[in-house]
Write a protein that holds these residues in place. Structure first.
Motif, PDB file in Angstrom:
ATOM      1  N   LEU A 126      38.527  11.860  20.022  1.00 52.13           N
ATOM      2  CA  LEU A 126      38.797  10.828  21.026  1.00 52.13           C
ATOM      3  C   LEU A 126      38.322  11.238  22.410  1.00 52.13           C
ATOM      4  CD1 LEU A 126      42.332   9.619  19.956  1.00 52.13           C
ATOM      5  CD2 LEU A 126      40.246   8.239  20.038  1.00 52.13           C
ATOM      6  N   ARG A 127      37.711  10.306  23.093  1.00 52.76           N
ATOM      7  CA  ARG A 127      37.341  10.517  24.489  1.00 52.76           C
ATOM      8  C   ARG A 127      38.618  10.389  25.330  1.00 52.76           C
ATOM      9  NH1 ARG A 127      38.063   6.104  27.168  1.00 52.76           N
ATOM     10  NH2 ARG A 127      37.829   4.054  26.250  1.00 52.76           N
ATOM     11  N   PRO A 128      38.628  10.838  26.560  1.00 50.91           N
ATOM     12  CA  PRO A 128      39.783  10.601  27.423  1.00 50.91           C
ATOM     13  C   PRO A 128      40.064   9.099  27.514  1.00 50.91           C
ATOM     14  CG  PRO A 128      38.313  12.205  28.422  1.00 50.91           C
ATOM     15  CD  PRO A 128      37.592  11.633  27.221  1.00 50.91           C
ATOM     16  N   GLY A 129      41.287   8.725  27.320  1.00 50.02           N
ATOM     17  CA  GLY A 129      41.670   7.323  27.340  1.00 50.02           C
ATOM     18  C   GLY A 129      41.520   6.622  26.000  1.00 50.02           C
ATOM     19  N   GLY A 130      40.983   7.337  24.993  1.00 46.54           N
ATOM     20  CA  GLY A 130      40.831   6.750  23.666  1.00 46.54           C
ATOM     21  C   GLY A 130      42.175   6.587  22.977  1.00 46.54           C
ATOM     22  N   ARG A 131      42.158   5.848  21.875  1.00 46.48           N
ATOM     23  CA  ARG A 131      43.410   5.565  21.167  1.00 46.48           C
ATOM     24  C   ARG A 131      43.320   5.897  19.686  1.00 46.48           C
ATOM     25  NH1 ARG A 131      42.539   1.193  24.392  1.00 46.48           N
ATOM     26  NH2 ARG A 131      41.881  -0.033  22.604  1.00 46.48           N
ATOM     27  N   LEU A 132      44.415   6.393  19.170  1.00 47.26           N
ATOM     28  CA  LEU A 132      44.584   6.610  17.747  1.00 47.26           C
ATOM     29  C   LEU A 132      45.342   5.404  17.202  1.00 47.26           C
ATOM     30  CD1 LEU A 132      45.527   9.688  15.779  1.00 47.26           C
ATOM     31  CD2 LEU A 132      47.071   7.754  15.664  1.00 47.26           C
ATOM     32  N   ILE A 133      44.877   4.875  16.075  1.00 46.43           N
ATOM     33  CA  ILE A 133      45.513   3.724  15.444  1.00 46.43           C
ATOM     34  C   ILE A 133      45.925   4.134  14.043  1.00 46.43           C
ATOM     35  CG2 ILE A 133      45.249   1.302  14.778  1.00 46.43           C
ATOM     36  CD1 ILE A 133      44.717   1.849  17.817  1.00 46.43           C
ATOM     37  N   ASP A 134      47.190   3.942  13.716  1.00 45.95           N
ATOM     38  CA  ASP A 134      47.679   4.213  12.364  1.00 45.95           C
ATOM     39  C   ASP A 134      48.254   2.931  11.776  1.00 45.95           C
ATOM     40  OD1 ASP A 134      48.531   5.481   9.987  1.00 45.95           O
ATOM     41  OD2 ASP A 134      50.505   5.834  10.853  1.00 45.95           O
ATOM     42  N   LEU A 135      47.564   2.386  10.794  1.00 48.82           N
ATOM     43  CA  LEU A 135      48.035   1.242  10.021  1.00 48.82           C
ATOM     44  C   LEU A 135      48.476   1.808   8.684  1.00 48.82           C
ATOM     45  CD1 LEU A 135      48.205  -1.888   9.506  1.00 48.82           C
ATOM     46  CD2 LEU A 135      45.885  -1.674   8.565  1.00 48.82           C
ATOM     47  N   ASP A 136      49.726   1.598   8.322  1.00 52.70           N
ATOM     48  CA  ASP A 136      50.173   2.168   7.051  1.00 52.70           C
ATOM     49  C   ASP A 136      51.252   1.321   6.414  1.00 52.70           C
ATOM     50  OD1 ASP A 136      50.181   4.054   4.927  1.00 52.70           O
ATOM     51  OD2 ASP A 136      49.931   5.682   6.353  1.00 52.70           O
ATOM     52  N   TRP A 137      51.584   1.702   5.193  1.00 55.19           N
ATOM     53  CA  TRP A 137      52.564   0.979   4.385  1.00 55.19           C
ATOM     54  C   TRP A 137      53.975   1.143   4.924  1.00 55.19           C
ATOM     55  CZ3 TRP A 137      50.979  -2.147   0.559  1.00 55.19           C
ATOM     56  CH2 TRP A 137      49.706  -1.939   0.033  1.00 55.19           C
ATOM     57  N   LYS A 138      54.709   0.056   4.973  1.00 51.21           N
ATOM     58  CA  LYS A 138      56.133   0.139   5.288  1.00 51.21           C
ATOM     59  C   LYS A 138      56.821   0.859   4.142  1.00 51.21           C
ATOM     60  CE  LYS A 138      56.342  -4.124   7.967  1.00 51.21           C
ATOM     61  NZ  LYS A 138      56.881  -5.492   8.039  1.00 51.21           N
ATOM     62  N   ASP A 139      57.920   1.510   4.453  1.00 48.57           N
ATOM     63  CA  ASP A 139      58.654   2.218   3.408  1.00 48.57           C
ATOM     64  C   ASP A 139      59.670   1.274   2.742  1.00 48.57           C
ATOM     65  OD1 ASP A 139      60.181   2.230   5.753  1.00 48.57           O
ATOM     66  OD2 ASP A 139      61.243   4.050   5.178  1.00 48.57           O
ATOM     67  N   ILE A 140      59.115   0.264   2.106  1.00 49.41           N
ATOM     68  CA  ILE A 140      59.922  -0.662   1.319  1.00 49.41           C
ATOM     69  C   ILE A 140      59.354  -0.679  -0.092  1.00 49.41           C
ATOM     70  CG2 ILE A 140      60.662  -2.118   3.254  1.00 49.41           C
ATOM     71  CD1 ILE A 140      58.414  -4.054   2.593  1.00 49.41           C
ATOM     72  N   ARG A 141      60.196  -0.970  -1.040  1.00 52.29           N
ATOM     73  CA  ARG A 141      59.754  -1.004  -2.436  1.00 52.29           C
ATOM     74  C   ARG A 141      59.024  -2.314  -2.695  1.00 52.29           C
ATOM     75  NH1 ARG A 141      61.774   3.342  -5.015  1.00 52.29           N
ATOM     76  NH2 ARG A 141      63.572   4.318  -4.035  1.00 52.29           N
ATOM     77  N   MET A 142      57.870  -2.198  -3.351  1.00 49.85           N
ATOM     78  CA  MET A 142      57.090  -3.371  -3.724  1.00 49.85           C
ATOM     79  C   MET A 142      56.319  -3.038  -4.994  1.00 49.85           C
ATOM     80  SD  MET A 142      54.347  -3.241  -0.531  1.00 49.85           S
ATOM     81  CE  MET A 142      55.510  -2.879   0.772  1.00 49.85           C
TER      82      MET A 142
END
Length: 185
Positions: A126-142
């Motif tokens: 990441l450059r200065p000011g960059g962002r990390l994005i984490d899209l992940d599964w909710k901890d619910i049963r499916m």
């Protein structure tokens, strides 16, 4: 009963998750550099390449050789020359240093052998000011997705990200099955 997977090529996935809308919502735009850690077949990499355009760059990596090959094939078929895709584990991948505007973990942080190392590598990219994005599964049963025991609750993901020196900027629902964490350095 065997659980259903939730593959990248699931034809119904787009009805549950719009990659273009999600990527734009986290600030991806023309000319940016986007890193897709654990890219699979490119469900997010291909839309990202269209969004950043020829002035931008998408670095994509995954340990699945077949998936990366499919991503390369689809990118070439679309004429997307701004994607650099390679077979590489996230724990070893630093595709560039201080150049990325966004590093994206798309429904896979829980899959890495060493998620803390993958996050540290994201920080290096990441450059200065960059962002990390984490899209992940909710901890619910499916009935689909990874086993419940393998999923990262929001607080676990948040803790890993903060331990790497990130500041959490937002945590929100990303539909009925996922959460979205945005973090900055």
């Amino acid at each position: 009963m065997r659980k259903k997977r939730f593959p990248a090529d699931d034809p119904d996935r787009r009805s549950r998750q719009d990659p273009e809308k999600l990527l734009k919502s986290v600030g991806l735009s023309t000319g940016m550099t986007f890193v897709d850690a654990g890219c699979g077949e490119g469900f997010f990499s291909l839309p990202a390449a269209r969004i950043v355009g020829p002035e931008g760059t998408v670095y994509a990596f995954d340990i699945n050789t077949e998936a990366v090959g499919k991503l390369r094939h689809n990118a070439a078929a679309e004429g997307l020359a701004n994607i650099a895709a390679e077979v590489r584990p996230a724990e070893e991948a630093v595709t560039c240093t201080a150049c990325a505007d966004l590093v994206f973990f798309g429904i896979d942080l829980h899959d890495f052998a060493n998620p803390a190392q993958a996050i540290q590598n994201a920080k290096k990219m990441l450059r200065p000011g960059g962002r990390l994005i984490d899209l992940d599964w909710k901890d619910i049963r499916m009935d689909f997705g990874p086993p419940f025991e393998k999923r990262f609750p929001v607080n676990k993901a948040r803790g890993l990200i903060e331990s790497a020196g990130f500041t959490i900027l937002s945590v929100e629902d990303a539909g009925p099955y996922h959460y979205l964490i945005v973090a900055g350095t």
